[in-house]
Design a protein around this motif. Sequence first.
Motif, PDB file in Angstrom:
ATOM      1  N   THR A 141       0.822  -1.209   0.000  1.00 42.51           N
ATOM      2  CA  THR A 141       0.000   0.000   0.000  1.00 42.51           C
ATOM      3  C   THR A 141       0.859   1.264   0.000  1.00 42.51           C
ATOM      4  O   THR A 141       0.338   2.363   0.101  1.00 42.51           O
ATOM      5  N   GLU A 142       2.182   1.097  -0.119  1.00 42.82           N
ATOM      6  CA  GLU A 142       3.061   2.272  -0.162  1.00 42.82           C
ATOM      7  C   GLU A 142       3.220   2.779  -1.593  1.00 42.82           C
ATOM      8  O   GLU A 142       4.074   2.294  -2.333  1.00 42.82           O
ATOM      9  N   TYR A 143       2.410   3.727  -1.975  1.00 41.83           N
ATOM     10  CA  TYR A 143       2.563   4.313  -3.297  1.00 41.83           C
ATOM     11  C   TYR A 143       2.168   5.786  -3.221  1.00 41.83           C
ATOM     12  O   TYR A 143       1.534   6.216  -2.251  1.00 41.83           O
ATOM     13  N   ALA A 144       2.547   6.524  -4.233  1.00 39.82           N
ATOM     14  CA  ALA A 144       2.257   7.953  -4.243  1.00 39.82           C
ATOM     15  C   ALA A 144       1.037   8.216  -5.123  1.00 39.82           C
ATOM     16  O   ALA A 144       0.959   7.703  -6.232  1.00 39.82           O
ATOM     17  N   SER A 145       0.102   9.010  -4.605  1.00 37.46           N
ATOM     18  CA  SER A 145      -1.033   9.352  -5.448  1.00 37.46           C
ATOM     19  C   SER A 145      -1.438  10.802  -5.222  1.00 37.46           C
ATOM     20  O   SER A 145      -1.036  11.423  -4.237  1.00 37.46           O
ATOM     21  N   ALA A 146      -2.202  11.335  -6.152  1.00 39.78           N
ATOM     22  CA  ALA A 146      -2.633  12.730  -6.046  1.00 39.78           C
ATOM     23  C   ALA A 146      -3.948  12.873  -6.799  1.00 39.78           C
ATOM     24  O   ALA A 146      -4.316  11.999  -7.591  1.00 39.78           O
ATOM     25  N   LEU A 147      -4.620  13.963  -6.540  1.00 41.66           N
ATOM     26  CA  LEU A 147      -5.885  14.228  -7.241  1.00 41.66           C
ATOM     27  C   LEU A 147      -5.605  14.887  -8.586  1.00 41.66           C
ATOM     28  O   LEU A 147      -4.614  15.601  -8.742  1.00 41.66           O
ATOM     29  N   GLU A 148      -6.527  14.718  -9.527  1.00 37.15           N
ATOM     30  CA  GLU A 148      -6.244  15.204 -10.878  1.00 37.15           C
ATOM     31  C   GLU A 148      -6.156  16.719 -10.992  1.00 37.15           C
ATOM     32  O   GLU A 148      -5.488  17.242 -11.864  1.00 37.15           O
ATOM     33  N   GLU A 149      -6.846  17.433 -10.065  1.00 35.12           N
ATOM     34  CA  GLU A 149      -6.827  18.889 -10.187  1.00 35.12           C
ATOM     35  C   GLU A 149      -5.587  19.539  -9.573  1.00 35.12           C
ATOM     36  O   GLU A 149      -5.408  20.758  -9.677  1.00 35.12           O
ATOM     37  N   VAL A 150      -4.749  18.739  -8.943  1.00 39.57           N
ATOM     38  CA  VAL A 150      -3.514  19.250  -8.330  1.00 39.57           C
ATOM     39  C   VAL A 150      -2.559  19.709  -9.443  1.00 39.57           C
ATOM     40  O   VAL A 150      -2.546  19.128 -10.529  1.00 39.57           O
ATOM     41  N   THR A 151      -1.760  20.755  -9.167  1.00 42.58           N
ATOM     42  CA  THR A 151      -0.793  21.185 -10.178  1.00 42.58           C
ATOM     43  C   THR A 151       0.491  20.368 -10.057  1.00 42.58           C
ATOM     44  O   THR A 151       0.753  19.742  -9.023  1.00 42.58           O
ATOM     45  N   VAL A 152       1.276  20.410 -11.109  1.00 45.56           N
ATOM     46  CA  VAL A 152       2.544  19.704 -11.130  1.00 45.56           C
ATOM     47  C   VAL A 152       3.422  20.151  -9.963  1.00 45.56           C
ATOM     48  O   VAL A 152       4.042  19.340  -9.270  1.00 45.56           O
ATOM     49  N   GLU A 153       3.444  21.435  -9.699  1.00 43.27           N
ATOM     50  CA  GLU A 153       4.277  21.964  -8.627  1.00 43.27           C
ATOM     51  C   GLU A 153       3.848  21.428  -7.261  1.00 43.27           C
ATOM     52  O   GLU A 153       4.669  20.977  -6.467  1.00 43.27           O
ATOM     53  N   GLU A 154       2.537  21.467  -7.009  1.00 42.22           N
ATOM     54  CA  GLU A 154       2.028  20.946  -5.734  1.00 42.22           C
ATOM     55  C   GLU A 154       2.339  19.456  -5.595  1.00 42.22           C
ATOM     56  O   GLU A 154       2.726  18.988  -4.527  1.00 42.22           O
TER      57      GLU A 154
END
Lengths: 450, 450
Positions: A141-154
């Motif tokens: 369960t160790e993986y990196a994820s983000a929401l689609e509206e996040v910017t590349v910088e964030e």
Amino acid sequence: MPMERMRLLVPEMRELLEANQVEELKDVIASFEPIEVAEVFEHFSEDEQLSLLKDLDLSTAAEVFEELHVEEQMRLISGLAHQRAARVLDEMSPDDRADLFEDLPEELVSRFLALMKQPEAADVRELMKYPSNTAGGLMTTEYASALEEVTVEEAMRNLREEAKRLEVVYYLYVADRVGRLVGVVSLKQLVLSDPDRRLSEVMKSNPVSVQLEMDQEQVAKEVAKYDFLAMPVVDTQGRMRGIVTVDDVVDVIETEATEDMQKMASMEAVDEAYLRVGFFSLARKRIFWLVALLFIETLSGKVLQIYSGAIEAVVALAYFIPLLTGTGGNAGAQTSTMIVRGLATGEISLRDGSRVIVKEIFMGLFLGLILGSFAFGRAYWGEGNMALGLTLGISVVAVVTMATLAGSLLPIFFRLLRRDPAVMAGPFITTLVDVASLIIYLEIARRLLF
Amino acid sequence: MPMERMRLLVPEMRELLEANQVEELKDVIASFEPIEVAEVFEHFSEDEQLSLLKDLDLSTAAEVFEELHVEEQMRLISGLAHQRAARVLDEMSPDDRADLFEDLPEELVSRFLALMKQPEAADVRELMKYPSNTAGGLMTTEYASALEEVTVEEAMRNLREEAKRLEVVYYLYVADRVGRLVGVVSLKQLVLSDPDRRLSEVMKSNPVSVQLEMDQEQVAKEVAKYDFLAMPVVDTQGRMRGIVTVDDVVDVIETEATEDMQKMASMEAVDEAYLRVGFFSLARKRIFWLVALLFIETLSGKVLQIYSGAIEAVVALAYFIPLLTGTGGNAGAQTSTMIVRGLATGEISLRDGSRVIVKEIFMGLFLGLILGSFAFGRAYWGEGNMALGLTLGISVVAVVTMATLAGSLLPIFFRLLRRDPAVMAGPFITTLVDVASLIIYLEIARRLLF
């Protein structure tokens, strides 16, 4: 590990451990790989092992601990103070940790879960739900994820934060508001993208993933095919639940190949290293097929009894029985091995079935003609009997053709039935061929010799 | 690829290609994986394939091109305008490119090398020097490296620059002034380190590496053991020359397991997929062992001739020949398979040799006693002859013990001689056991029956 490295590490660790020079020991351990330290570690006494696990910093202790065999892990985890044990468990990789918990006695499971940090304990409970030979049982369960509206910088800033928690970051997975996997961004892509763009603009949409319950062999094939470093695992709603990493896939491919070979040698798969399997447990895995094949082989005695008149009249017929059955068995074993392996690696699919069978019938005829000529020569010149020579020669052609046909047909048929084709190889084919060869041989003899 | 993805991609690509909507086609291709595009691509006509390779941007064209089979690559590269072909070659991964060049005709090699960019052409020449089954033949030259006196901040800046050139960055390798590999830094370590520190302070010194000429099977074992994403390859002076990546290791493990299985079925290793191997080339790989084993098996005829008196006196002895040799062969095949596989995966080492052999002798006796009882019953009740029953029963015990001994001894002996133990399995053991069983059986019969 390479001999030179081993020669460096063993005496050095021993010496520092005996002199109780903990800081120097830590430095040495830091400059070697965890698997190497674990290999040396297994030669220490239990007291030494426990004191090392207490003295090392938690993340190093967990890294080394992860590389030990499960039996070793179980012994040590019970020997450590429970508080320390819980901290080491907290630090372990989620997938290795879940594997260890599978084997721990019920009572230790609940005791440790109570002492572990809340998120890690919840994680263990979650991962233990999946059968160990599925994507869910293999994933971490160790993986990196983000929401689609996040910017590349964030996203980059968050990743840098998360790097402390994650051992290796392979890809950044992009999810929508309800957790469904909608895209993936490689780190390269992330680094090269305009910092102000949103992930939804730079990600690769339509990402490849596998389902939680997919069989590990299939998962391994998918990861190998795509050359991914990690494959996302999703549930039936498409929500991301974990990743299967390529290092685990390497182990699966090795294990599955070993299991297939064992089944192809007509025994049950042995899931541990040869030297670690107990005598009786190994015997149990071997005896079933041996007895079953012995019973099939009793039919050959029946066949010979039925044709006893012919054998009594021409005893020389009996001399060539091993040559005939042996040659047929060898040709059948070759074919079944290639077909079973082809089906396992995906080189051969069911759609190719008829092509394979036709190729093998011609192959059997061709190889049979060559082998039949040798056999004819041996019987004709050896016994000075043309009819006997012809009987054997023709029988070899027929038997080799029949054996290659059986060697291709049976594995394909078994795959059609969704059973493992591996059991339709080697000794199984050889034994069937034995019985069938005798009928062919003695029928041909009956027509040519009498 | 999963059926649903295939169903999406095929008609869509077809349609856009026919309508010549190049931009839309590029978008579709970008959202799928290169291997998927390549799979669909192979169903197109050559003209369509060539026009796609011309229209796609270079890096996508190279990515798809890399995933095609070598024969397909050779056909297409000759069909492309030479300038375009050279650009695609420039863009390919160094390891895949070197593999293609190995197969290209001499004349095309020099023509393309002249048209390619200077560094890429030099790279091809360098990689082509190494035999394809060694670390040098497997490695790629695309990796990130830096000098030890560089600071973390400088290294990060360079890496960001290099990311454009490198497909994936796994680790940053640290070299000294003369190019010797002295350390390795994971990206995680780099991100978490103080930007002003030098690489020599944050790197893991004493890094694991393999030599250029190491056999690929050994390289795969090392990468699998350490769970690395890439293994650095060094020359005899310790200078870094390339990396072997884990995706290539996965292929090596699959291929080596397939080759071992083929050798264990007594045939030469087939280095292509079953359906791609020509009939006669496949027959050639199979016939040698079949003929050799047939000649060994003619000895069984000799044995039976020598004991023909006994067989003529008690024809029923002949009825049990297939059961006896078959059972011994099956037990021998089980043992040899386990031992050969154990040696291949490294679970069993030569040091364990005597332990293995002792375990198998007892295993043979134990399995033999069980199987011998069944055989005794079959002969005693079937033929109503106690002496015959005892002859068969005792022979089965002796033959199974002998077969398990041969199945463990021969592979270990072959490994001692530094030959591949895989050929000492399955049909080879079975055939040897056939001849030896008959001697045992008829000697026991001579003592008990006459």
